[in-house]
Structures are given as structure tokens and as C-alpha cells.
Scaffold this motif. Structure first.
Motif, PDB file in Angstrom:
ATOM      1  N   SER A 171      -5.983   0.853   1.612  1.00  0.00           N
ATOM      2  CA  SER A 171      -6.180  -0.439   0.947  1.00  0.00           C
ATOM      3  C   SER A 171      -7.668  -0.757   0.807  1.00  0.00           C
ATOM      4  O   SER A 171      -8.391  -0.717   1.793  1.00  0.00           O
ATOM      5  CB  SER A 171      -5.505  -1.542   1.756  1.00  0.00           C
ATOM      6  N   THR A 223       0.837  -1.207   0.000  1.00  0.00           N
ATOM      7  CA  THR A 223       0.000   0.000   0.000  1.00  0.00           C
ATOM      8  C   THR A 223       0.876   1.264   0.000  1.00  0.00           C
ATOM      9  O   THR A 223       0.553   2.247  -0.657  1.00  0.00           O
ATOM     10  CB  THR A 223      -0.963   0.007   1.201  1.00  0.00           C
ATOM     11  N   GLU A 262      -2.958  -5.301  -5.382  1.00  0.00           N
ATOM     12  CA  GLU A 262      -2.275  -5.895  -4.230  1.00  0.00           C
ATOM     13  C   GLU A 262      -2.697  -7.357  -4.110  1.00  0.00           C
ATOM     14  O   GLU A 262      -3.849  -7.695  -4.285  1.00  0.00           O
ATOM     15  CB  GLU A 262      -2.644  -5.135  -2.936  1.00  0.00           C
ATOM     16  N   ASP A 281      -7.308  -4.563  -4.104  1.00  0.00           N
ATOM     17  CA  ASP A 281      -6.709  -5.412  -3.079  1.00  0.00           C
ATOM     18  C   ASP A 281      -7.568  -6.670  -3.050  1.00  0.00           C
ATOM     19  O   ASP A 281      -8.727  -6.640  -2.646  1.00  0.00           O
ATOM     20  CB  ASP A 281      -6.726  -4.704  -1.718  1.00  0.00           C
TER      21      ASP A 281
HETATM   22 MG    MG Z   1      -2.029  -3.265   1.625  1.00  0.00          MG
END
Ligand code: MG
Ligand code: ADP
Length: 157
Positions: free
Chosen positions: A57, A39, A104, A76
Motif C-alpha cells: 500500500s 490491498t 484505495e 492509497d
Molecule cells: Mg490497503
């Protein structure tokens, strides 16, 4: 391409440089354990795209959108159960769209990622130090080959 980061700020700087040279359609895949700095890296990326918003995030929403020099789609996927969830939120429209996508935990959805991508892995090495991170950047595909040279030559870090 390997960058050695000794602070959260170093990691942000590498992300920022990538953001400053990113083009539309870029797909940036991030891997690394919880707390690795994924992040943090995205915060830099956003800065490089002239986005002023506070970046967090999107763990529960899967995707956050920001507008800067280009749109940024920040995924994410840590909590998804299967890749159908990604199709439901229109993953393909995002990654083949007009913005920059950053994901992510990209390894979790590897099977639905485009074959051409930028792969960024962040790892710790406690033997070097608590704040030390190894940032490994690899590019897959013709359209990203120039980027490696640009980063090596100009990323002042
Ligand atoms: Mg993260
Ligand atoms: P992730 O998204 O990978 O779970 P975060 O970016 O949310 O990780 O958190 C990384 C944490 O590690 C932050 O608390 C940050 O301050 C800390 N940290 C320490 N050193 C570094 C470094 N070199 N790069 C990035 N983060 C670092």
C-alpha cells in the motif's frame, strides 16, 4: 454484482479477473475499512495485468507505479489532508493516462473522481466468519457496462 470471498485468495482471484480484462483508462475505486482486503484485491489486479512486483500500500507516497500489460497506478489516499495534494502529484494525468488506476479509500476524494468509474466495496461480516468478505462491484458509465456481463459470465469464482 456481488462476489462472496471466504479467503484472501478468493479476494485476489476476483481482482485478478478484473485485471485480466482491464483496458487503459480504467479507474477502479476501492472502499472498505482497514483490513477489509483492498490491498489484497490490488495484488490480484496486478497479477491480472501481468505485473510480478511485490505490491504494498502506498500509504505514505500516495501512488506507486508498476509496469505490466498496462501500467498500474496504485493510489492509497488514506492519509491525504485535502484534494489539493492529489492535484500536486498529477492525479488527473494518471487517471486520464494510458494505464489502469486503482484508488484505495476512494470515498475520501470522491469530489475529484471521474463520474465514470468502477466501484468496488469490500466489507466484512463477522457473523458469517472472520475471513468472509462481501465484494460489491458497481460500474458507473457507458464504457464499463460490458464489463459487468464479462465478469458475470467468465469470472470463475
Ligand atoms: Mg490497503
Ligand atoms: P486493506 O488494504 O483493506 O486495509 P489488506 O488487504 O491490507 O486490507 O489486508 C486484509 C487482511 O485481511 C489481510 O491480512 C488478509 O490476510 C486478511 N483477510 C482475511 N480474509 C480475507 C478475505 N476474504 N479477503 C481479503 N483479505 C482477507
Amino acid at each position: 454484482m456481488l462476489f462472496e470471498s471466504y479467503s484472501p485468495n478468493d479476494t485476489e482471484k476476483v481482482g485478478e479477473y478484473l485485471g485480466s480484462i482491464a483496458n487503459k483508462g480504467y479507474v477502479i475505486c476501492l472502499t472498505g475499512d482497514l483490513g477489509a482486503g483492498k490491498t489484497k484485491f490490488v495484488k490480484g489486479l496486478a497479477k491480472g495485468l501481468n505485473i510480478d512486483d511485490y505490491i504494498t500500500s502506498p500509504t505514505f507516497t500516495i501512488v506507486n507505479e508498476y509496469n505490466g500489460r498496462l501500467p498500474l497506478y496504485h493510489f492509497d489516499v488514506y492519509r491525504i489532508n485535502d484534494t489539493d495534494e492529489m492535484h500536486e502529484i498529477g492525479f488527473d494525468e494518471y487517471i486520464y493516462g494510458q494505464g489502469v488506476s486503482v484508488i484505495e479509500w476512494a470515498n475520501i476524494i470522491e469530489e475529484i473522481l471521474p463520474k465514470e468509474n468502477i466501484w468496488v466495496d469490500i466489507s466484512k461480516d463477522m457473523e458469517v466468519g472472520e475471513d468472509y468478505r462481501k465484494i460489491q462491484i458497481k460500474v458507473n458509465g457507458e464504457k464499463y457496462q460490458g464489463l459487468i456481463w464479462e465478469m458475470i459470465e467468465k469470472c470463475e469464482f
